[in-house]
Design a protein around this motif. Sequence first.
Motif, PDB file in Angstrom:
ATOM      1  N   THR A 118      -9.657  -1.577  10.180  1.00  0.00           N
ATOM      2  CA  THR A 118      -7.645  -1.630   9.969  1.00  0.00           C
ATOM      3  C   THR A 118      -8.207  -0.218   8.942  1.00  0.00           C
ATOM      4  O   THR A 118      -6.756   0.393   8.887  1.00  0.00           O
ATOM      5  N   ASP A 119      -8.665  -0.128   8.157  1.00  0.00           N
ATOM      6  CA  ASP A 119      -8.811   1.083   6.708  1.00  0.00           C
ATOM      7  C   ASP A 119      -9.167   2.167   8.006  1.00  0.00           C
ATOM      8  O   ASP A 119      -8.370   3.261   7.666  1.00  0.00           O
ATOM      9  N   HIS A 132     -11.383 -13.079   8.868  1.00  0.00           N
ATOM     10  CA  HIS A 132     -10.640 -13.626   9.709  1.00  0.00           C
ATOM     11  C   HIS A 132     -10.739 -13.441  10.628  1.00  0.00           C
ATOM     12  O   HIS A 132      -9.896 -14.074  11.289  1.00  0.00           O
ATOM     13  N   ASP A 139      -8.359   2.980  10.612  1.00  0.00           N
ATOM     14  CA  ASP A 139      -7.221   3.372  12.391  1.00  0.00           C
ATOM     15  C   ASP A 139      -6.409   3.794  10.960  1.00  0.00           C
ATOM     16  O   ASP A 139      -5.111   4.375  11.367  1.00  0.00           O
ATOM     17  N   LYS A 140      -6.193   3.524   9.548  1.00  0.00           N
ATOM     18  CA  LYS A 140      -4.861   4.071   9.180  1.00  0.00           C
ATOM     19  C   LYS A 140      -5.507   5.193   8.178  1.00  0.00           C
ATOM     20  O   LYS A 140      -4.031   5.998   8.733  1.00  0.00           O
TER      21      LYS A 140
END
Length: 303
Positions: A104-105, A255, A107-108
Amino acid sequence: MSVSSDKVGIIGLGAIGSAFAHRLLQAKVPVVGFDVSEAAVAALEKAGGTRAASPAAVAASCSTVIFSLPSVDALSATLAGEGGIVGAVAGPGTIIDTNTFAVTDKDKARKILADAGWGMIDCTFSGNRDMVLTGDYAFFASGDPKLIDTSQAVLDILSNRVIRLGEFGEAATIKLIVNHLGMVHTAAAAEAMAFAVKAGIDPHLFYNVVIQSAASSGAFELRAKMMADEDYTSSRGNYRIAIKDAKVIADFAGHLNYPTPLFQSAVQMHLMGVAQGLEDQDTASMGTMLERLSSAKRKPPKR
């Protein structure tokens, strides 16, 4: 791109980033680097590279830039902090992101860079500093195939194996699981080596027997040799890095609601190393730590 003539930028000149710089400079590829550590950029200059005053300055002079950063905060500062890439210079160019961060980091960051005109590939690797210096390790490359094509010449200099994967983030996912396995391997090797010493077996003899047995592994060959030699400073694969990665791995497993009992035990053994004040040593020092905690004594070597 012509790697022989084009500059390659590196942002983050720690244990791995400086090893990347060494490989490129050895191949006569000009390197422009930035790090918040004056000692790190001074070492790059001494090796023949060029220092940059900021991440933006690196991006302004290089169409290919490697990220080798210690934390997500450092990544954020590289993108949008003072002297950051975003807003200071537009692409086109390619970012080779080698960081072990959550997908997620990463991809951000990819999306932020895309808005600034830069493409980014997720390009993690399996190896430590010593392996990077020799080029004998594997890159995992995921993301836009065209961007990987653009980066292939650089990756081929840095490593003797480039494994192409699928969509962006797949390399990071595999790297997290590989690091999970690596921490388990290190803990198991340390426990076995200390067990052997406690039983009165010479650690070098034990090492040589195991690497010829079905119980051996690449991780054992690497770290158990360091345990036998009690050499914990050359690799620089220290506990701080391991614990940083362990938090990301644990969050990812949580997760997925996936249990990791062996990994959790290995994490506790790594935390023991931190508690013993070994955080700046390679995690192979866990072997000596367990010898000490179990009052195991090495026999003097036979003459």
